[in-house]
Motif scaffolding. Structure first.
Motif, mmCIF file in Angstrom:
data_model
loop_
_atom_site.group_PDB
_atom_site.id
_atom_site.type_symbol
_atom_site.label_atom_id
_atom_site.label_comp_id
_atom_site.label_asym_id
_atom_site.label_seq_id
_atom_site.Cartn_x
_atom_site.Cartn_y
_atom_site.Cartn_z
ATOM 1 N N PRO A 337 -8.330 -4.402 -6.378
ATOM 2 C CA PRO A 337 -9.476 -3.741 -6.507
ATOM 3 C C PRO A 337 -9.430 -2.443 -6.004
ATOM 4 C CG PRO A 337 -9.820 -5.450 -4.983
ATOM 5 C CD PRO A 337 -8.449 -5.724 -5.651
ATOM 6 N N GLY A 338 -10.331 -1.435 -6.524
ATOM 7 C CA GLY A 338 -10.171 -0.264 -5.817
ATOM 8 C C GLY A 338 -11.306 0.651 -6.443
ATOM 9 N N LYS A 339 -11.627 1.623 -5.674
ATOM 10 C CA LYS A 339 -12.942 2.621 -6.178
ATOM 11 C C LYS A 339 -12.393 4.020 -6.537
ATOM 12 C CE LYS A 339 -17.047 2.008 -4.334
ATOM 13 N NZ LYS A 339 -18.107 1.878 -3.696
ATOM 14 N N VAL A 340 -13.051 4.636 -7.629
ATOM 15 C CA VAL A 340 -12.391 5.870 -8.104
ATOM 16 C C VAL A 340 -12.969 6.829 -7.133
ATOM 17 C CG1 VAL A 340 -12.302 7.646 -9.986
ATOM 18 C CG2 VAL A 340 -12.228 5.002 -10.311
ATOM 19 N N THR A 341 -12.414 7.893 -6.291
ATOM 20 C CA THR A 341 -12.821 8.672 -5.463
ATOM 21 C C THR A 341 -12.962 10.110 -6.155
ATOM 22 O OG1 THR A 341 -10.717 9.184 -4.861
ATOM 23 C CG2 THR A 341 -12.011 7.431 -3.476
ATOM 24 N N ARG A 342 -12.054 10.572 -6.883
ATOM 25 C CA ARG A 342 -12.098 11.957 -7.456
ATOM 26 C C ARG A 342 -11.364 11.935 -8.836
ATOM 27 N NH1 ARG A 342 -7.744 14.732 -4.289
ATOM 28 N NH2 ARG A 342 -6.870 13.331 -2.982
ATOM 29 N N PHE A 346 -4.979 15.890 -14.073
ATOM 30 C CA PHE A 346 -3.896 15.271 -14.278
ATOM 31 C C PHE A 346 -4.031 13.576 -13.974
ATOM 32 C CE2 PHE A 346 -3.747 16.999 -10.074
ATOM 33 C CZ PHE A 346 -3.647 15.689 -9.258
ATOM 34 N N GLY A 347 -5.055 13.274 -13.665
ATOM 35 C CA GLY A 347 -5.573 11.762 -13.464
ATOM 36 C C GLY A 347 -6.465 11.611 -12.631
ATOM 37 N N ALA A 348 -6.758 10.238 -11.982
ATOM 38 C CA ALA A 348 -7.928 10.009 -10.931
ATOM 39 C C ALA A 348 -7.218 9.417 -9.961
ATOM 40 C CB ALA A 348 -8.751 8.858 -11.862
ATOM 41 N N PHE A 349 -8.034 9.727 -8.594
ATOM 42 C CA PHE A 349 -7.533 9.067 -7.374
ATOM 43 C C PHE A 349 -8.407 7.969 -6.848
ATOM 44 C CE2 PHE A 349 -5.533 13.117 -6.691
ATOM 45 C CZ PHE A 349 -4.698 12.947 -6.246
ATOM 46 N N VAL A 350 -7.685 6.712 -6.752
ATOM 47 C CA VAL A 350 -8.389 5.409 -6.253
ATOM 48 C C VAL A 350 -8.350 5.098 -4.928
ATOM 49 C CG1 VAL A 350 -8.862 3.184 -6.938
ATOM 50 C CG2 VAL A 350 -8.496 4.641 -8.777
ATOM 51 N N PRO A 354 -9.772 2.051 3.315
ATOM 52 C CA PRO A 354 -9.855 3.403 4.004
ATOM 53 C C PRO A 354 -8.583 3.990 4.445
ATOM 54 C CG PRO A 354 -11.615 1.625 4.869
ATOM 55 C CD PRO A 354 -10.578 0.987 3.772
ATOM 56 N N GLY A 355 -8.233 5.063 4.046
ATOM 57 C CA GLY A 355 -7.098 5.736 4.246
ATOM 58 C C GLY A 355 -6.239 5.555 3.512
ATOM 59 N N ILE A 356 -6.152 4.793 2.254
ATOM 60 C CA ILE A 356 -5.162 4.409 1.525
ATOM 61 C C ILE A 356 -5.560 4.782 -0.005
ATOM 62 C CG2 ILE A 356 -3.644 2.983 0.211
ATOM 63 C CD1 ILE A 356 -2.511 3.460 2.992
ATOM 64 N N GLU A 357 -5.063 5.974 -0.641
ATOM 65 C CA GLU A 357 -5.508 6.192 -1.859
ATOM 66 C C GLU A 357 -4.313 6.380 -2.797
ATOM 67 O OE1 GLU A 357 -9.506 9.419 -1.793
ATOM 68 O OE2 GLU A 357 -7.249 10.075 -2.127
ATOM 69 N N GLY A 358 -4.336 5.868 -4.060
ATOM 70 C CA GLY A 358 -3.535 5.755 -5.145
ATOM 71 C C GLY A 358 -3.897 6.781 -6.316
ATOM 72 N N PRO A 392 5.463 4.805 0.939
ATOM 73 C CA PRO A 392 4.977 4.924 2.267
ATOM 74 C C PRO A 392 5.317 6.371 3.015
ATOM 75 C CG PRO A 392 5.959 2.960 2.029
ATOM 76 C CD PRO A 392 6.708 3.394 1.028
ATOM 77 N N ASP A 393 6.457 6.775 3.097
ATOM 78 C CA ASP A 393 7.083 8.074 3.559
ATOM 79 C C ASP A 393 6.325 9.280 3.081
ATOM 80 O OD1 ASP A 393 8.536 6.469 5.246
ATOM 81 O OD2 ASP A 393 10.466 6.831 3.849
ATOM 82 N N ALA A 394 6.109 8.975 1.703
ATOM 83 C CA ALA A 394 5.505 10.478 0.974
ATOM 84 C C ALA A 394 3.871 10.046 0.957
ATOM 85 C CB ALA A 394 6.204 10.424 -0.539
ATOM 86 N N LYS A 395 3.558 8.980 1.310
ATOM 87 C CA LYS A 395 2.011 8.487 1.402
ATOM 88 C C LYS A 395 1.442 8.758 -0.029
ATOM 89 C CE LYS A 395 0.882 9.902 6.121
ATOM 90 N NZ LYS A 395 2.478 10.382 6.231
ATOM 91 N N LYS A 396 2.213 7.909 -0.863
ATOM 92 C CA LYS A 396 1.992 7.997 -2.290
ATOM 93 C C LYS A 396 1.742 6.575 -2.960
ATOM 94 C CE LYS A 396 3.636 12.589 -3.434
ATOM 95 N NZ LYS A 396 4.519 13.424 -4.540
ATOM 96 N N ILE A 397 1.056 6.171 -3.762
ATOM 97 C CA ILE A 397 0.933 5.052 -4.484
ATOM 98 C C ILE A 397 0.680 5.320 -5.777
ATOM 99 C CG2 ILE A 397 -0.206 2.749 -4.792
ATOM 100 C CD1 ILE A 397 -0.693 2.380 -1.887
ATOM 101 N N SER A 398 1.422 4.931 -6.848
ATOM 102 C CA SER A 398 1.098 5.216 -8.372
ATOM 103 C C SER A 398 0.554 3.757 -8.987
ATOM 104 C CB SER A 398 2.277 5.408 -8.980
ATOM 105 O OG SER A 398 3.007 6.365 -8.531
ATOM 106 N N LEU A 399 -0.647 3.960 -9.576
ATOM 107 C CA LEU A 399 -1.640 3.121 -10.244
ATOM 108 C C LEU A 399 -1.592 3.291 -11.617
ATOM 109 C CD1 LEU A 399 -4.495 3.308 -7.636
ATOM 110 C CD2 LEU A 399 -2.455 1.686 -7.454
ATOM 111 N N SER A 400 -1.889 2.081 -12.224
ATOM 112 C CA SER A 400 -2.385 2.276 -14.067
ATOM 113 C C SER A 400 -3.177 1.212 -14.160
ATOM 114 C CB SER A 400 -0.894 1.497 -14.500
ATOM 115 O OG SER A 400 -1.076 1.475 -16.010
#
Length: 441
Positions: A337-342, A346-350, A354-358, A392-400
């Motif tokens: 589960p997640g919550k859309v932040t912005r 090119f897409g939506a951040f979820v 706290p502190g982890i966005e994809g 983790p190193d790039a602080k990125k998570i791809s979601l679908s």
């Protein structure tokens, strides 16, 4: 040169003691100051100078000048000696009672009250910075004040540049009314602090060191400044801080100002920027509750630019990043589960925690073409997303949000046609006209 007699020494002692009493505003509790520089010290100096040819040390082969020559023909002292102002360095040669004797060079000595050093009196042989207060031509000695130390004030010695202690007695629209050793003075609002003062009432009944900026005995006008004292202290701290400042250090500081993009923090006279992105691992839209002017904070030095004299600080860097252990809480292919932040083009951040966005790329929002992202998701909406990739190193998570490619598609139920009841034919009461008929009977 003949040694002075006991009577001459007594007269000399009295002259110096009288001069110091006028400077300090009180008599010496330890007896004549010159007498404190006792015979043992003089014997040590004579032993150390044994074998030296005083004439050979004279400039240009001239003869050594005695005290009367040094004082000049009018007995008022060497020219310029009493006129030398500003900061000077001296060697501590003796401490006797309440007085510190200092060698200023050029055959000149001075005396500093020991109480100006507080709890840390100087060591014999150390160098100190002093400010000449008044010259005594009779003894060829300067009455000195320690750099930054306050002195007792009277209309006789009050002058521009003197450091004194002021007590705030009243607050008015233009600043603070103060009292300096019984003398009324004024501290303008703009001279209280380095920055802007919002509420001057907090200084009522406080005591602090100030610098005399104007003193007129005839008009009984005394104006002082605390800001100049603070700026001088800050400049000294800044110099020392820059010498040792390095990236990675942790310092305690005070928030001086807050802007839309971050806050400026002072660490020992050096101001640095604490950017909003370095305040918290959680994305902040408003950090006013986190950082306020005057607040004491602990920051980490992220970058030091000695060319532009700019420093960058971090606050979140003092705690562990949630990205360091993200693999322990999330895995590829998992639905969470997640919550859309912005929303972006090119897409939506979820936010997953706290502190982890994809990021849900626009191509992963729907199996069909997406013309407008807001038609699919909106900020604040709760969603169930599938993790495609974790970096983790790039602080990125791809979601679908798209379903799995091999997921069975539920068949839609076929609609059954409703059978309508047969409508009975109406019985005709009128015979049909025309048509075939039988032969006539």
């Amino acid at each position: 040169m003949a040694e002075p007699t006991r009577d001459q020494r007594t007269l000399q002692d009295a002259a110096i003691d009288s001069a110091l009493e006028k400077s300090l505003g009180k008599p010496s509790a330890e007896g004549p100051l010159k007498k404190q520089w006792d015979d043992d010290l003089e014997a040590e100096l004579e032993a150390a100078m044994a074998g030296f040819d005083a004439e050979s040390l004279a400039v240009g082969g001239g003869q050594r000048r005695d005290r009367s020559e040094r004082n000049g023909p009018d007995g008022k002292g060497q020219r310029g000696q009493e006129e030398q102002k500003g900061l000077r360095q001296g060697l501590v040669i003796s401490i006797r009672g309440k007085s510190v004797f200092v060698d200023l060079g050029a055959k000149s000595e001075g005396v500093v009250p020991i109480d100006q050093f507080g709890e840390n009196p100087p060591e014999v042989g150390s160098m100190i910075e002093v400010v000449p207060d008044r010259f005594d031509p009779a003894e060829g000695i300067l009455l000195l004040s320690l750099k930054g130390a306050s002195v007792s004030a009277s209309w006789e010695n009050l002058k521009k540049g003197l450091i004194v202690v002021a007590k705030v007695t009243k607050v008015n629209k233009g600043g603070l009314e103060v009292e300096v050793d019984g003398i009324r003075g004024f501290l303008p609002m703009g001279q209280i602090e380095i920055g802007r003062v919002e509420d001057a009432t907090i200084y009522l009944n406080q005591k602090f060191k100030v610098l005399v900026t104007e003193a007129n005995q005839r008009e009984k006008n005394l104006v002082v400044s605390r800001r100049e004292i603070l700026e001088a202290e800050r400049a000294e701290k800044r110099e020392q801080t820059w010498k040792t400042l390095e990236e990675g250090q942790i310092h305690k500081g005070v928030v001086r100002s807050v802007k839309d993009f971050g806050a400026f923090v002072d660490i020992g006279g050096v101001d640095g920027l604490l950017h909003i992105s370095d305040m918290s691992w959680v994305r902040l839209s408003d950090f006013q509750d986190l950082i306020k002017v005057g607040q004491e904070v602990e920051v980490k030095v992220l970058k030091v630019d000695r060319v532009t004299n700019k420093v960058s600080f971090g606050l979140k860097q003092l705690t562990a990043s949630p990205w360091e252990t993200v693999d322990e809480r999330f895995s590829q292919g998992e639905t969470v589960p997640g919550k859309v932040t912005r929303l972006m083009e090119f897409g939506a951040f979820v936010e997953l925690e706290p502190g982890i966005e994809g990021l849900i790329h626009v191509t992963e929002l729907s199996p069909t073409r997406v013309r407008k992202i807001s038609d699919i998701v909106k900020p604040g909406q709760d969603v169930e997303v599938r993790i495609l990739k974790i970096e983790p190193d790039a602080k990125k998570i791809s979601l679908s949000l798209r379903p799995l490619p091999n997921a069975p598609v539920a068949a839609e139920p076929e609609e059954e046609e409703e059978e309508l009841p047969a409508i009975p034919a109406k019985e005709r009461k009128v015979p049909l006209k025309g048509g075939l008929t039988g032969p006539p009977a």
